[in-house]
Write a protein that holds these residues in place. Structure first.
Motif, mmCIF file in Angstrom:
data_model
loop_
_atom_site.group_PDB
_atom_site.id
_atom_site.type_symbol
_atom_site.label_atom_id
_atom_site.label_comp_id
_atom_site.label_asym_id
_atom_site.label_seq_id
_atom_site.Cartn_x
_atom_site.Cartn_y
_atom_site.Cartn_z
ATOM 1 N N SER A 10 -9.182 24.924 57.583
ATOM 2 C CA SER A 10 -9.752 24.939 58.933
ATOM 3 C C SER A 10 -10.930 23.983 58.950
ATOM 4 O O SER A 10 -11.687 23.913 57.978
ATOM 5 N N ARG A 12 -13.521 24.525 60.487
ATOM 6 C CA ARG A 12 -14.714 25.378 60.499
ATOM 7 C C ARG A 12 -14.834 26.043 59.123
ATOM 8 O O ARG A 12 -13.915 26.736 58.672
ATOM 9 N N TRP A 15 -15.652 30.401 59.457
ATOM 10 C CA TRP A 15 -15.150 31.278 60.516
ATOM 11 C C TRP A 15 -13.983 32.101 59.967
ATOM 12 O O TRP A 15 -14.029 32.586 58.848
ATOM 13 N N ASN A 16 -12.946 32.265 60.771
ATOM 14 C CA ASN A 16 -11.892 33.239 60.404
ATOM 15 C C ASN A 16 -11.175 32.876 59.102
ATOM 16 O O ASN A 16 -11.092 33.692 58.175
ATOM 17 N N THR A 17 -10.656 31.653 59.033
ATOM 18 C CA THR A 17 -9.874 31.263 57.854
ATOM 19 C C THR A 17 -10.766 31.178 56.617
ATOM 20 O O THR A 17 -10.416 31.695 55.544
ATOM 21 N N GLY A 18 -11.937 30.530 56.799
ATOM 22 C CA GLY A 18 -12.873 30.385 55.681
ATOM 23 C C GLY A 18 -13.310 31.740 55.136
ATOM 24 O O GLY A 18 -13.453 31.914 53.914
ATOM 25 N N ASN A 89 -3.891 28.861 62.985
ATOM 26 C CA ASN A 89 -2.718 28.543 63.799
ATOM 27 C C ASN A 89 -3.174 27.555 64.872
ATOM 28 O O ASN A 89 -4.007 27.876 65.708
ATOM 29 N N LEU A 91 -1.565 25.507 67.813
ATOM 30 C CA LEU A 91 -0.387 25.262 68.668
ATOM 31 C C LEU A 91 0.895 25.745 68.003
ATOM 32 O O LEU A 91 1.918 25.059 68.000
ATOM 33 N N GLY A 92 0.809 26.931 67.389
ATOM 34 C CA GLY A 92 1.990 27.528 66.774
ATOM 35 C C GLY A 92 2.360 26.907 65.438
ATOM 36 O O GLY A 92 3.480 27.088 64.949
ATOM 37 N N THR A 131 -4.541 32.290 60.216
ATOM 38 C CA THR A 131 -5.263 33.080 61.204
ATOM 39 C C THR A 131 -4.915 32.557 62.592
ATOM 40 O O THR A 131 -4.597 31.380 62.764
ATOM 41 N N SER A 132 -4.940 33.469 63.571
ATOM 42 C CA SER A 132 -4.685 33.034 64.945
ATOM 43 C C SER A 132 -5.395 34.002 65.879
ATOM 44 O O SER A 132 -5.931 35.015 65.434
ATOM 45 N N ASN A 133 -5.408 33.704 67.173
ATOM 46 C CA ASN A 133 -6.060 34.656 68.069
ATOM 47 C C ASN A 133 -5.114 35.249 69.096
ATOM 48 O O ASN A 133 -5.554 35.891 70.033
ATOM 49 N N TYR A 144 6.471 33.975 66.287
ATOM 50 C CA TYR A 144 5.611 33.683 65.138
ATOM 51 C C TYR A 144 6.145 34.309 63.849
ATOM 52 O O TYR A 144 5.861 33.810 62.770
HETATM 53 C C1 LIG Z 1 -6.496 23.261 68.567
HETATM 54 C C2 LIG Z 1 -6.312 24.770 68.529
HETATM 55 C C3 LIG Z 1 -5.052 25.302 68.739
HETATM 56 C C4 LIG Z 1 -4.845 26.690 68.660
HETATM 57 N N1 LIG Z 1 -3.591 27.184 68.866
HETATM 58 C C5 LIG Z 1 -3.383 28.521 68.750
HETATM 59 C C6 LIG Z 1 -2.076 29.056 68.934
HETATM 60 O O1 LIG Z 1 -1.125 28.351 69.237
HETATM 61 N N2 LIG Z 1 -1.899 30.386 68.790
HETATM 62 C C7 LIG Z 1 -2.952 31.223 68.450
HETATM 63 O O2 LIG Z 1 -2.741 32.419 68.302
HETATM 64 N N3 LIG Z 1 -4.193 30.735 68.252
HETATM 65 C C8 LIG Z 1 -4.440 29.416 68.396
HETATM 66 N N4 LIG Z 1 -5.705 28.909 68.211
HETATM 67 C C9 LIG Z 1 -6.789 29.819 67.781
HETATM 68 C C10 LIG Z 1 -7.017 29.742 66.285
HETATM 69 O O3 LIG Z 1 -5.793 29.729 65.541
HETATM 70 C C11 LIG Z 1 -7.808 30.948 65.788
HETATM 71 O O4 LIG Z 1 -8.966 31.133 66.550
HETATM 72 C C12 LIG Z 1 -8.127 30.771 64.326
HETATM 73 O O5 LIG Z 1 -8.443 32.028 63.759
HETATM 74 C C13 LIG Z 1 -9.311 29.818 64.115
HETATM 75 O O6 LIG Z 1 -9.581 29.711 62.738
HETATM 76 P P1 LIG Z 1 -11.017 29.311 62.186
HETATM 77 O O7 LIG Z 1 -11.979 30.346 62.721
HETATM 78 O O8 LIG Z 1 -10.906 29.381 60.724
HETATM 79 O O9 LIG Z 1 -11.317 27.938 62.674
HETATM 80 C C14 LIG Z 1 -5.944 27.554 68.352
HETATM 81 C C15 LIG Z 1 -7.231 27.000 68.170
HETATM 82 C C16 LIG Z 1 -7.404 25.619 68.272
HETATM 83 C C17 LIG Z 1 -8.804 25.042 68.093
#
Ligand SMILES: Cc1cc2nc3c(=O)[nH]c(=O)nc-3n(C[C@H](O)[C@H](O)[C@H](O)COP(=O)(O)O)c2cc1C
Length: 150
Positions: A10, A12, A15-18, A89, A91-92, A131-133, A144
């Motif tokens: 990531s 970042r 954050w979540n992944t880290g 995650n 964009l999937g 990780t995803s949101n 997914y």
């Molecule tokens: C460019 C971008 C695309 C993303 N696409 C998705 C997605 O398709 N599905 C999803 O569930 N979350 C998506 N997210 C949210 C991130 O996957 C989620 O917040 C993740 O935990 C962030 O990780 P981080 O905190 O380590 O950066 C996206 C975030 C960004 C910035």
């Protein structure tokens, strides 16, 4: 002592992944492993595979010859007993940085022959974290569950 490489793919760092990568690293350390953590996006500039096929030359078999920010990481993974790797995650899919590392890591090992298919003499176990949101009930709707990259 087991050597584990942990990579946060990531941009970042904490954050979540880290956070999950560092927690997994702590778990491995508590079991006696030596863990090296990389924040991929803090590396020197790097690219995905550039299709030079240098890794197929007899003098390099299985070793990526492209020299950039991924070189020390690839070297470390080659000698590791285990790999922990996490990506948000995007964009999937995996992050662009993850994809670049994935291309370089996997392609170098392919012999382009039927037997043996891989230059690797051993397998490295991998813990993959994404990780995803998206809400959990949304996962099934958009497929997914079927998302696999390794
Ligand atoms: C460019 C971008 C695309 C993303 N696409 C998705 C997605 O398709 N599905 C999803 O569930 N979350 C998506 N997210 C949210 C991130 O996957 C989620 O917040 C993740 O935990 C962030 O990780 P981080 O905190 O380590 O950066 C996206 C975030 C960004 C910035």
């Amino acid at each position: 002592m087991k050597k584990i490489i942990a990579i946060n793919a990531s941009p970042r760092t904490s954050w979540n992944t880290g956070t999950l990568i560092r927690e997994a690293a702590k778990g491995a350390e508590s079991e006696g492993a030596e863990v090296k953590v990389y924040d991929l996006y803090q590396s020197e500039k790097f690219t995905g595979c550039i299709s030079c096929f240098g890794c197929k030359l007899p003098e390099h078999q299985g070793v990526c010859v492209c020299k950039d920010g991924l070189t020390p990481i690839l070297d470390d993974i080659r000698s590791a007993d285990g790999l922990i790797i996490g990506t948000p995650n995007y964009l999937g899919d995996v992050s662009a940085g993850f994809r670049a590392l994935y291309e370089r890591l996997i392609f170098q090992s392919l012999t382009y022959k039927t037997e043996p298919r891989s230059y690797n003499e051993r397998r490295v176990p991998v813990l993959f974290i994404m990780t995803s949101n998206a809400a959990e009930d949304f996962y099934a709707q958009i497929g997914y569950g079927a998302l696999t990259v390794i």
